[in-house]
Design an enzyme around this catalytic site. Structure first.
Site, PDB file in Angstrom:
ATOM      1  N   LYS A 163     -24.492  26.509 -48.860  1.00  0.00           N
ATOM      2  CA  LYS A 163     -25.077  25.984 -47.622  1.00  0.00           C
ATOM      3  C   LYS A 163     -25.355  24.487 -47.691  1.00  0.00           C
ATOM      4  O   LYS A 163     -25.238  23.786 -46.689  1.00  0.00           O
ATOM      5  CB  LYS A 163     -26.370  26.745 -47.287  1.00  0.00           C
ATOM      6  CG  LYS A 163     -26.113  28.159 -46.784  1.00  0.00           C
ATOM      7  CD  LYS A 163     -27.399  28.823 -46.339  1.00  0.00           C
ATOM      8  CE  LYS A 163     -27.118  30.160 -45.678  1.00  0.00           C
ATOM      9  NZ  LYS A 163     -28.325  30.782 -45.109  1.00  0.00           N
TER      10      LYS A 163
ATOM     11  N   ASP B 280     -29.806  29.824 -38.288  1.00  0.00           N
ATOM     12  CA  ASP B 280     -30.872  30.754 -38.707  1.00  0.00           C
ATOM     13  C   ASP B 280     -32.176  30.537 -37.921  1.00  0.00           C
ATOM     14  O   ASP B 280     -32.775  31.485 -37.427  1.00  0.00           O
ATOM     15  CB  ASP B 280     -31.148  30.606 -40.209  1.00  0.00           C
ATOM     16  CG  ASP B 280     -30.165  31.401 -41.063  1.00  0.00           C
ATOM     17  OD1 ASP B 280     -29.600  32.386 -40.556  1.00  0.00           O
ATOM     18  OD2 ASP B 280     -29.983  31.033 -42.235  1.00  0.00           O
TER      19      ASP B 280
HETATM   20  P1  NAP Z   1     -34.600  31.280 -51.614  1.00  0.00           P
HETATM   21  O1  NAP Z   1     -33.996  30.011 -51.119  1.00  0.00           O
HETATM   22  O2  NAP Z   1     -34.264  31.778 -52.967  1.00  0.00           O
HETATM   23  O3  NAP Z   1     -36.201  31.110 -51.507  1.00  0.00           O
HETATM   24  C1  NAP Z   1     -37.047  32.131 -51.889  1.00  0.00           C
HETATM   25  C2  NAP Z   1     -38.507  31.723 -51.673  1.00  0.00           C
HETATM   26  O4  NAP Z   1     -39.312  32.855 -51.974  1.00  0.00           O
HETATM   27  C3  NAP Z   1     -38.964  30.587 -52.567  1.00  0.00           C
HETATM   28  O5  NAP Z   1     -39.826  29.755 -51.837  1.00  0.00           O
HETATM   29  C4  NAP Z   1     -39.702  31.302 -53.691  1.00  0.00           C
HETATM   30  O6  NAP Z   1     -40.806  30.589 -54.197  1.00  0.00           O
HETATM   31  C5  NAP Z   1     -40.249  32.508 -52.995  1.00  0.00           C
HETATM   32  N1  NAP Z   1     -40.360  33.638 -53.934  1.00  0.00           N
HETATM   33  C6  NAP Z   1     -39.358  34.268 -54.564  1.00  0.00           C
HETATM   34  N2  NAP Z   1     -39.832  35.258 -55.339  1.00  0.00           N
HETATM   35  C7  NAP Z   1     -41.195  35.219 -55.223  1.00  0.00           C
HETATM   36  C8  NAP Z   1     -42.253  35.982 -55.771  1.00  0.00           C
HETATM   37  N3  NAP Z   1     -42.004  37.000 -56.614  1.00  0.00           N
HETATM   38  N4  NAP Z   1     -43.512  35.679 -55.408  1.00  0.00           N
HETATM   39  C9  NAP Z   1     -43.767  34.672 -54.550  1.00  0.00           C
HETATM   40  N5  NAP Z   1     -42.798  33.898 -53.994  1.00  0.00           N
HETATM   41  C10 NAP Z   1     -41.526  34.183 -54.321  1.00  0.00           C
HETATM   42  O7  NAP Z   1     -34.276  32.497 -50.620  1.00  0.00           O
HETATM   43  P2  NAP Z   1     -33.983  32.401 -49.051  1.00  0.00           P
HETATM   44  O8  NAP Z   1     -32.535  32.218 -48.830  1.00  0.00           O
HETATM   45  O9  NAP Z   1     -34.932  31.441 -48.457  1.00  0.00           O
HETATM   46  O10 NAP Z   1     -34.310  33.898 -48.577  1.00  0.00           O
HETATM   47  C11 NAP Z   1     -35.641  34.390 -48.528  1.00  0.00           C
HETATM   48  C12 NAP Z   1     -35.672  35.756 -47.859  1.00  0.00           C
HETATM   49  O11 NAP Z   1     -35.236  35.647 -46.502  1.00  0.00           O
HETATM   50  C13 NAP Z   1     -34.767  36.800 -48.506  1.00  0.00           C
HETATM   51  O12 NAP Z   1     -35.424  38.029 -48.518  1.00  0.00           O
HETATM   52  C14 NAP Z   1     -33.574  36.882 -47.569  1.00  0.00           C
HETATM   53  O13 NAP Z   1     -32.965  38.152 -47.570  1.00  0.00           O
HETATM   54  C15 NAP Z   1     -34.251  36.628 -46.226  1.00  0.00           C
HETATM   55  N6  NAP Z   1     -33.338  36.090 -45.221  1.00  0.00           N
HETATM   56  C16 NAP Z   1     -33.159  36.812 -44.069  1.00  0.00           C
HETATM   57  C17 NAP Z   1     -32.325  36.323 -43.085  1.00  0.00           C
HETATM   58  C18 NAP Z   1     -32.145  37.105 -41.804  1.00  0.00           C
HETATM   59  O14 NAP Z   1     -31.220  36.811 -41.044  1.00  0.00           O
HETATM   60  N7  NAP Z   1     -32.980  38.093 -41.527  1.00  0.00           N
HETATM   61  C19 NAP Z   1     -31.663  35.090 -43.259  1.00  0.00           C
HETATM   62  C20 NAP Z   1     -31.880  34.388 -44.448  1.00  0.00           C
HETATM   63  C21 NAP Z   1     -32.714  34.897 -45.425  1.00  0.00           C
HETATM   64  P3  NAP Z   1     -40.647  29.336 -55.236  1.00  0.00           P
HETATM   65  O15 NAP Z   1     -40.312  28.164 -54.361  1.00  0.00           O
HETATM   66  O16 NAP Z   1     -41.969  29.237 -55.857  1.00  0.00           O
HETATM   67  O17 NAP Z   1     -39.553  29.723 -56.168  1.00  0.00           O
END
Ligand code: NAP
Length: 294
Positions: A84, A120
C-alpha cells in the site's frame, strides 16, 4: 436497456479485448482475499464482461506489478499488504487523500496513465451513512489503533467533518503519527475519551482468533455509542457482543469491506456500484450459519 456507460465499456471491450476491464488484487498473502468475488459480482450485476484475479506479489515487487499493469493494459489493481505504501511512489498521480496517508489501495489505469486512490476511509463513512443514516458532521470519534486501517479511517473522518478524533494505540509513537494524519481535529487520547464519544472504532486485530482480547473494556460502552469493529472474521467479536449488551449500536467490518470495494468499482467503471449484489456474493464467506453479524 444498457446504460451509456455500459455501452461505452462494451465498445472498449470489443476494440481492446479482455484487458480493457480486467482488474487484479496484488498482495501477499492474497489467496484468501474476498475482493475478486466482490468485483466479479459487481461486473456481472452491471452487465459488464469484466474479471478480477488475485496475484501473489511478494514484498519489494510492487514496481514489477505496476509495469505489468501498464504493459498488459489492465484497467486497475486493488492493493493490499505489503504494497500500500510502495505503490504511491510508482504512479503518475496520487489522490489528495492517498497523498495524506502516503498509502493507496486502488490503482486506475487510464490508457497508461496510472492514478492511486484510497477507498478504506470513505468506504467506512459511506457504509455508516447508507446503512445507518449516520452523519459525520459534529461527531466525536475514538479510534483504537495506529496502523494502516486506523490512519485511513482517521483521514476519512477528519475530511468528512467529524469535529474531534481521539486516537488510542499501544505504541505512543504510532499513535502520534496516526493522529497527525487527521490534522487539527485529531489528538492522542485515552480511555477517558470514550464517555463523550459518539463513534468508537476498533482498528486493531485484537478480537481475531490469533489476537484474542478486548481493544477497550466493555464496561465503558454506553447506549449512545456507535461501535464499529473493523474485524469481519469472526463476524461478531467479544467486543461487539459487549457493545450490543450495553445497548450500543454495534457494526462489524463487513460494511466497510463492501463499500471500499464499491468505491473501487466506481473508480474503474464510472458506474454506481451494485452494493446488494456485491454483499450477496460474499455473505456465505463472512457470516457463519446462525451467527449474529453485528
Ligand atoms: P496494522 O497496520 O498491522 O496495525 C495494527 C494496529 O493494531 C497497530 O496500531 C498495533 O499497535 C495494534 N495492535 C496489534 N496487535 C495489538 C495488540 N495485541 N494489542 C494492542 N494493539 C495491537 O493493521 P491494519 O492494516 O491497520 O489492520 C487492523 C485491523 O483492521 C485488522 O483486524 C484488519 O483485518 C482490519 N481491517 C478491516 C478492513 C475492512 O474493510 N473491514 C480494512 C482494513 C483493515 P502498535 O502500533 O502498538 O503495533
Amino acid at each position: 436497456m444498457p446504460s451509456a456507460t455500459a455501452e461505452r465499456w462494451q465498445r472498449q471491450l470489443d476494440a481492446a479485448g479482455p484487458a480493457a476491464l480486467t482488474v487484479g488484487v496484488i498482495g501477499d498473502p492474497v489467496t484468501h482475499s474476498l475482493s475478486p468475488q466482490l468485483h466479479m459480482a459487481a461486473f456481472a450485476a452491471l452487465g459488464l464482461a469484466g474479471r478480477s484475479l488475485p496475484f501473489t506479489v511478494p514484498a519489494g515487487k510492487a514496481a514489477e506489478a505496476i509495469d505489468t499493469l501498464r504493459t498488459l493494459g489492465l484497467r486497475g489493481l486493488s492493493v493490499t499488504m505489503p504494497h500500500k505504501e510502495a505503490v504511491v511512489g510508482l504512479v503518475d498521480a496520487v489522490s489528495e487523500a492517498a497523498g495524506r496517508l502516503a498509502a493507496a489501495n486502488c490503482l486506475v489505469n487510464d490508457d497508461g496513465y496510472l492514478s492511486a486512490h484510497t477507498t478504506d476511509g470513505d468506504g467506512l463513512i459511506r457504509s455508516l451513512e447508507q446503512e445507518l443514516g449516520w452523519a459525520p458532521a459534529g461527531q466525536k470519534a475514538v479510534v483504537v489503533g495506529g496502523g494502516g486501517a486506523a490512519r485511513a479511517v482517521i483521514e476519512g473522518l477528519s475530511r468528512a467533518g467529524v469535529t474531534e478524533i481521539a486516537v488510542i494505540n499501544r505504541s505512543a509513537q504510532r499513535a502520534e503519527a496516526a493522529a497527525a494524519v487527521g490534522g487539527p481535529v485529531t489528538r492522542v487520547g485515552g480511555l477517558e475519551d470514550l464517555g463523550s464519544a459518539d463513534l468508537v472504532i476498533n482498528a486493531t486485530p485484537v478480537g481475531m482468533a490469533e489476537s484474542p482480547g478486548l481493544p477497550t473494556p466493555i464496561e465503558l460502552f454506553r447506549p449512545h455509542h456507535l461501535v464499529v469493529d473493523l474485524i469481519y472474521q469472526p463476524a461478531t467479536t467479544e467486543w461487539l457482543r459487549g457493545a450490543a449488551g450495553a445497548k450500543a449500536t454495534a457494526v462489524n467490518g463487513v460494511p466497510m469491506l463492501l463499500y471500499q470495494a464499491a468505491i473501487q468499482i466506481e473508480l474503474w467503471t464510472g458506474m454506481p456500484a451494485p452494493v446488494a449484489a456485491m454483499r450477496a456474493a460474499v455473505a456465505d464467506h463472512l457470516t457463519p450459519p446462525g451467527a449474529n453479524s453485528g
